[in-house]
Design an enzyme around this catalytic site. Structure first.
Site, PDB file in Angstrom:
ATOM      1  N   SER A 176       0.806  -1.223   0.000  1.00 57.52           N
ATOM      2  CA  SER A 176       0.000   0.000   0.000  1.00 57.52           C
ATOM      3  C   SER A 176       0.837   1.269   0.000  1.00 57.52           C
ATOM      4  CB  SER A 176      -0.942   0.010   1.209  1.00 57.52           C
ATOM      5  OG  SER A 176      -0.227   0.177   2.411  1.00 57.52           O
ATOM      6  N   LYS A 179       0.970   4.404   6.952  1.00 64.89           N
ATOM      7  CA  LYS A 179       0.449   5.243   5.869  1.00 64.89           C
ATOM      8  C   LYS A 179       1.150   6.597   5.916  1.00 64.89           C
ATOM      9  CE  LYS A 179      -2.863   2.203   4.921  1.00 64.89           C
ATOM     10  NZ  LYS A 179      -2.861   1.390   3.664  1.00 64.89           N
TER      11      LYS A 179
END
Length: 262
Positions: free
Chosen positions: A43, A103
């Protein structure tokens, strides 16, 4: 005979104290300073690759209950809190699943965020993206989970898997590559989000392969992340392996050892 047994007992006790002290130091190191973290998914490509190993800087934002394993630190809120900055790569405790995620921090409390055809609009201003060729990797299983990379093209096994790359630059000057696999209505274009007090908005750099703050927790995303749930900031990759096992030394990525993160 008695002196020999006494000497052995003392030696055994010294060994026990040494081991206990070493374990205590290791526990304090992990709890207060740094926490090891393996990258299990794609991701955050290309900034972070599957198989990257890093230490999370746990004193970057102060300490919360999640600074301790299983959230066992006996206090609420944060001690010596420092607000993160846009563009930081943050590791946080998922509010629902309990897993640790990594993230990029895009929005701070009070920020208004919207995506239009893959471009972020922050507080009414578009965040510039400059096309920068393609990110290319091998179309082959990656990491212990054997995940196949998602590609913009349709390569044969072992061929080049390509994704369009752009350089995104936030208002504070932080720049980083973002990847695009496909143009899609869901995720590339969103409603307007207003980050509530005490929370942040995070996204993955591999935009079409990331469940992040664009998606509510009921959709498998993370929604807004409470500041209390931040574990720390990722600053540097220490080690990296592209294979399914750490022992497969021929798959080590030597160019990523001690690699600084942006």
């Amino acid at each position: 005979m008695a002196n020999t047994e006494l000497h052995r007992a003392r030696a055994w006790w010294e060994t026990v104290k040494t081991v206990a002290f070493a374990l205590l130091l290791a526990g304090l190191f992990r709890t207060v300073l740094f926490q090891p973290f393996w990258i299990p998914s794609g991701s955050m490509k290309e900034t972070l690759l599957i198989g990257d190993f890093l230490f999370v800087n746990k004193f970057a934002y102060g300490w919360s209950r999640w600074s301790c394993p299983m959230g066992l630190c006996p206090f609420e809120g944060r001690l010596w809190e420092t607000l993160p900055e846009r563009g930081d790569i943050v590791v946080f405790h998922h509010p629902i699943s309990g897993d640790d995620y990594v993230k990029r921090l895009i929005g701070l409390p009070g920020d208004q965020i919207e995506l239009r055809r893959g471009q972020i609009w922050l507080n009414g201003t578009p965040i510039p993206q400059r096309p920068d060729g393609d990110f290319v990797e091998t179309a082959a299983p990656q990491g212990p989970g054997g995940h196949q990379p998602r590609c913009q093209n349709r390569p044969v096994a072992g061929g080049d898997c390509r994704k369009a790359r752009s350089i995104e630059t936030l208002p504070n000057g932080v720049s980083y590559p973002v990847l695009n696999i496909t143009d899609r209505a869901f995720g590339d274009t969103t409603t307007s989000y207003t980050v509530p007090p005490g929370h942040v908005f995070v996204m993955g750099d591999n935009r079409d392969n990331s469940l992040d703050s664009r998606f509510e927790q009921a959709q498998g995303g993370v929604g807004f992340v409470p500041l209390e749930n931040l574990i720390g900031r990722a600053d540097r990759v220490l080690f990296s392996s592209a294979g399914s096992s750490l022992l497969a030394f021929w798959t080590w990525r030597g160019d990523r050892f001690f690699h600084a993160l942006n």
